[in-house]
Design a protein around this motif. Structure first.
Motif, mmCIF file in Angstrom:
data_model
loop_
_atom_site.group_PDB
_atom_site.id
_atom_site.type_symbol
_atom_site.label_atom_id
_atom_site.label_comp_id
_atom_site.label_asym_id
_atom_site.label_seq_id
_atom_site.Cartn_x
_atom_site.Cartn_y
_atom_site.Cartn_z
ATOM 1 N N ARG B 189 -41.452 -51.735 5.967
ATOM 2 C CA ARG B 189 -41.506 -52.317 4.839
ATOM 3 C C ARG B 189 -41.794 -51.670 3.488
ATOM 4 O O ARG B 189 -41.316 -51.394 2.462
ATOM 5 C CB ARG B 189 -42.717 -53.613 4.850
ATOM 6 N N ASP B 190 -43.041 -50.669 3.669
ATOM 7 C CA ASP B 190 -43.410 -50.019 2.544
ATOM 8 C C ASP B 190 -42.938 -48.714 2.157
ATOM 9 O O ASP B 190 -42.869 -48.183 1.240
ATOM 10 C CB ASP B 190 -44.977 -49.810 2.755
ATOM 11 N N VAL B 191 -42.329 -48.019 3.327
ATOM 12 C CA VAL B 191 -41.893 -46.503 2.952
ATOM 13 C C VAL B 191 -40.260 -46.788 2.881
ATOM 14 O O VAL B 191 -39.542 -46.407 2.194
ATOM 15 C CB VAL B 191 -42.288 -45.483 4.109
ATOM 16 N N LEU B 192 -39.698 -47.340 4.132
ATOM 17 C CA LEU B 192 -38.282 -47.532 3.977
ATOM 18 C C LEU B 192 -37.696 -48.651 3.004
ATOM 19 O O LEU B 192 -36.582 -48.414 2.722
ATOM 20 C CB LEU B 192 -37.778 -47.848 5.692
ATOM 21 N N GLY B 193 -38.584 -49.566 2.747
ATOM 22 C CA GLY B 193 -38.155 -50.666 1.542
ATOM 23 C C GLY B 193 -37.424 -51.621 2.164
ATOM 24 O O GLY B 193 -36.752 -52.226 1.232
ATOM 25 N N PHE B 194 -37.507 -51.969 3.278
ATOM 26 C CA PHE B 194 -36.966 -53.209 3.957
ATOM 27 C C PHE B 194 -37.347 -54.346 2.848
ATOM 28 O O PHE B 194 -38.519 -54.372 2.761
ATOM 29 C CB PHE B 194 -37.062 -53.543 5.239
ATOM 30 N N ASP B 195 -36.449 -55.325 2.882
ATOM 31 C CA ASP B 195 -36.987 -56.549 2.207
ATOM 32 C C ASP B 195 -38.168 -57.370 2.887
ATOM 33 O O ASP B 195 -38.798 -57.997 2.385
ATOM 34 C CB ASP B 195 -35.679 -57.532 1.757
ATOM 35 N N ALA B 196 -37.859 -57.301 4.244
ATOM 36 C CA ALA B 196 -38.863 -58.151 4.973
ATOM 37 C C ALA B 196 -38.833 -57.400 6.446
ATOM 38 O O ALA B 196 -37.985 -56.909 6.701
ATOM 39 C CB ALA B 196 -38.388 -59.614 5.227
ATOM 40 N N VAL B 197 -39.773 -57.594 7.135
ATOM 41 C CA VAL B 197 -39.983 -57.016 8.525
ATOM 42 C C VAL B 197 -40.674 -57.899 9.368
ATOM 43 O O VAL B 197 -41.741 -58.712 8.888
ATOM 44 C CB VAL B 197 -40.623 -55.591 8.493
ATOM 45 N N VAL B 198 -40.524 -57.961 10.803
ATOM 46 C CA VAL B 198 -40.816 -58.882 11.544
ATOM 47 C C VAL B 198 -41.321 -58.205 13.027
ATOM 48 O O VAL B 198 -40.726 -57.381 13.521
ATOM 49 C CB VAL B 198 -40.109 -60.266 11.956
ATOM 50 N N ASP B 199 -42.723 -58.705 13.454
ATOM 51 C CA ASP B 199 -43.102 -57.922 14.581
ATOM 52 C C ASP B 199 -42.672 -58.600 15.696
ATOM 53 O O ASP B 199 -43.101 -59.841 15.717
ATOM 54 C CB ASP B 199 -44.740 -57.680 14.426
ATOM 55 N N HIS B 200 -42.102 -57.979 16.561
ATOM 56 C CA HIS B 200 -41.405 -58.651 17.812
ATOM 57 C C HIS B 200 -42.545 -58.865 18.779
ATOM 58 O O HIS B 200 -42.250 -59.765 19.543
ATOM 59 C CB HIS B 200 -40.017 -58.079 18.383
ATOM 60 N N ARG B 201 -43.631 -58.393 18.727
ATOM 61 C CA ARG B 201 -44.849 -58.704 19.565
ATOM 62 C C ARG B 201 -45.558 -59.921 19.163
ATOM 63 O O ARG B 201 -46.312 -60.409 19.963
ATOM 64 C CB ARG B 201 -45.708 -57.494 19.798
ATOM 65 N N SER B 202 -45.245 -60.676 18.165
ATOM 66 C CA SER B 202 -45.937 -61.608 17.593
ATOM 67 C C SER B 202 -45.768 -62.821 18.564
ATOM 68 O O SER B 202 -44.365 -63.044 18.975
ATOM 69 C CB SER B 202 -45.634 -62.362 16.160
ATOM 70 N N SER B 203 -46.554 -63.858 18.654
ATOM 71 C CA SER B 203 -46.198 -65.036 19.697
ATOM 72 C C SER B 203 -45.207 -65.787 18.966
ATOM 73 O O SER B 203 -44.621 -66.451 19.885
ATOM 74 C CB SER B 203 -47.540 -65.519 19.888
ATOM 75 N N ASP B 204 -45.189 -65.821 17.848
ATOM 76 C CA ASP B 204 -44.163 -66.743 17.099
ATOM 77 C C ASP B 204 -43.202 -65.954 16.580
ATOM 78 O O ASP B 204 -42.694 -66.150 15.166
ATOM 79 C CB ASP B 204 -45.118 -67.608 15.797
ATOM 80 N N PHE B 205 -42.616 -64.866 17.154
ATOM 81 C CA PHE B 205 -41.642 -64.057 16.398
ATOM 82 C C PHE B 205 -40.404 -64.782 16.204
ATOM 83 O O PHE B 205 -39.957 -64.510 15.028
ATOM 84 C CB PHE B 205 -41.350 -63.108 17.455
#
Lengths: 337, 337
Positions: B189-205
């Motif tokens: 998100r912060d270095v590459l500048g993607f518009d959004a990022v999601v953690d696939h380890r999240s329980s509500d991925f």
């Protein structure tokens, strides 16, 4: 004079799995009356097609579901018996999308006049209609068969498959059909002129298919789905194309058991650089005039043959449709009213 | 003077499922001696990439397997330390495909001279090498993102995924990354500048991914496979494109259990007119010069960023490679020799 009542078949309730007669209801309703700008149509022929199974579900698909208690949708060939529309006159024969009923009104949207002298009007529901165009557009735009390549199509005696294989041959490819039973296989080989045909009911179907495709498969035109994948997949060549037009063999399946074939399929997609591409024929509407012109020429030249399976009576439509889902028809299934 | 012996890592035996240290063997062999027309290379950097897992299997894939007892393959940056080839001189730094070893000879096939003044030479193994070009060719030729569309890519902090998302943004699309863990997500998100990022380890991925893609997914760049499909698939829009570049999450799986997701996947392909297209980057070799030129320009302009994960010592390669398959690396994984 039209009768005082119309007959129609409505969706009585939504099926879970295979549909049966209980999911349809024949009912009498008042005769529709055309308003200004409308025509009154007497339906002569009703097309029965696999996609209708999808419309019986509530789930969103590429088209809206048929509502419960609403008339079943479908393509029809009809005669104009009264007209308040400037472009249509009594006696005109038209292609319409009027559904499973005897009479309908229409404001002209989607109507196409047919010339009974040019071709039997029933062909507007099959080889010169949506099924034929589905075969043409998917095979040529997505499948892109090259001379000498091998094209495999299932339901090869059916409305779409029969056209796929014959156009493949016209384009110089080798056509291998898959069909169910000796009669259909003989028709595909001897009448339609496919290079080879394999009976999917054979116990050694996969081995027979491999033998019929000694140089692998370059285009698999997918219109059935289900277990035939298992035999087709190992034979796909690098850079093979898979237009996905229909999945009749799985329209009635509930959550299938394992093993999970998705991972293996994706591995093949990756290692063989496969293309899998679903489509609905409306995407290719711009090609429709080319199709009519080319297909009519091929029919006139004897290079594109077709077979119709015509049953009589609106009341037979549910049984005929259920049979279609099991492959009981032999050729393009049409109800004559 | 080079030493009298070379060190190399060979495939000790073929893994079934996950590889471990026992599948590799470090061995000493005589120093290779260049013949007329050959160069002697001292390898400085070895690239570790997921595709190498496929080469450890005996099964035919798009490339030949590594034979048991043969040196593991891989891209390398090397220095010419002796030359009997007219085009290469001592001190030249080259990209080569010399594998997991300290020294190698080469007749010039596949060598490319690098200019250490133009870019750090390690970038020839990552952002300006095969991984970067894989991202570029697959995204632009198959994915074809249009301005305003949503592009989703997994392993978004990795060598390929990081480039996919940044080029998507350069082309005016919205980039949504999937990564594992808070550090990688922050980087995406912060270095590459993607518009959004999601953690696939999240329980509500799955719910988070849906929230990050309020207008659905137009391009899913597939480089992981496995369970992420289940969250991505319901979000694909009509006419979505899925370039399939890798399946790292399932390279070590054996026959997966049910339910069978293939039928449901094919149904989505059909009803949404999806395109799924596997590829190997060699198919697009004609675009390579365009890639070098464009990517170098984007790096110079600060629009294409990259991160390298450099580990030291040939003997660490097996452990680092096994970690790569589990996502333990953070950025392009390179071994410094």
């Amino acid at each position: 004079m039209p009768p005082e009542t119309n007959q129609r078949i409505v969706l009585a309730k939504r099926p879970v799995g295979w549909p049966g007669p209980e999911h349809f209801r024949l009912e009498e309703v008042p005769m529709p009356v055309p308003k200004a700008g409308e025509v009154l149509l007497k339906i002569r022929y009703l097309s029965l097609d696999p996609y209708m199974r999808g419309r019986m579900n509530a789930a969103k698909s590429y088209a809206k579901p048929v509502e419960v208690d609403a008339v079943m949708v479908g393509g029809t060939v009809a005669e104009v018996i009264a007209s308040r529309h400037p472009d249509y006159h009594t006696g005109d024969v038209v292609l319409s999308y009027s559904g499973w009923q005897r009479f309908a009104v229409c404001d002209g949207t989607g109507l196409r006049k047919l010339d009974p002298a040019a071709a039997p009007v029933t062909t507007a529901l099959g080889v010169l209609g949506m099924p034929g165009f589905t075969a043409y557009a998917g095979l040529l735009t997505i499948g892109k068969p090259k001379p000498g390549e091998t094209v495999v199509v299932a339901a090869a005696s059916g409305a779409v498959g029969s056209v796929v294989g014959q156009i493949a041959r016209i384009k110089g490819a080798r056509a291998v059909g898959i069909a169910g039973g000796a009669d259909k296989c003989a028709f595909v080989r001897d009448v339609l002129g496919f290079d080879a045909v394999v009976d999917h009911r054979s116990s050694d179907f996969a081995a027979q298919l491999a033998a019929a495709c000694p140089e692998g498969i370059d285009v698999y035109f997918e219109n059935v789905g289900g277990p035939i994948w298992n035999a087709v997949f190992p034979l796909l060549n690098d850079f093979a194309r898979v237009p996905v037009c229909g999945l009749i063999a799985q329209y009635n399946d509930e959550a299938p058991a394992g093993p999970d074939r998705l991972a293996g399929m994706m591995r093949q997609v990756l290692t063989k650089s496969l293309s899998i591409r679903g489509y609905i024929v409306y995407e290719f509407a711009a090609q429709q005039d080319d199709f009519y012109r080319e297909a009519a020429g091929w029919i006139a030249a004897g290079r594109l043959r077709y077979r119709e399976d015509i049953v009589d009576g609106l009341e037979t439509a549910p049984k005929a449709f259920i049979g279609l889902l099991r492959g009981a028809n032999f050729g393009k299934l049409i109800v004559r009213l």
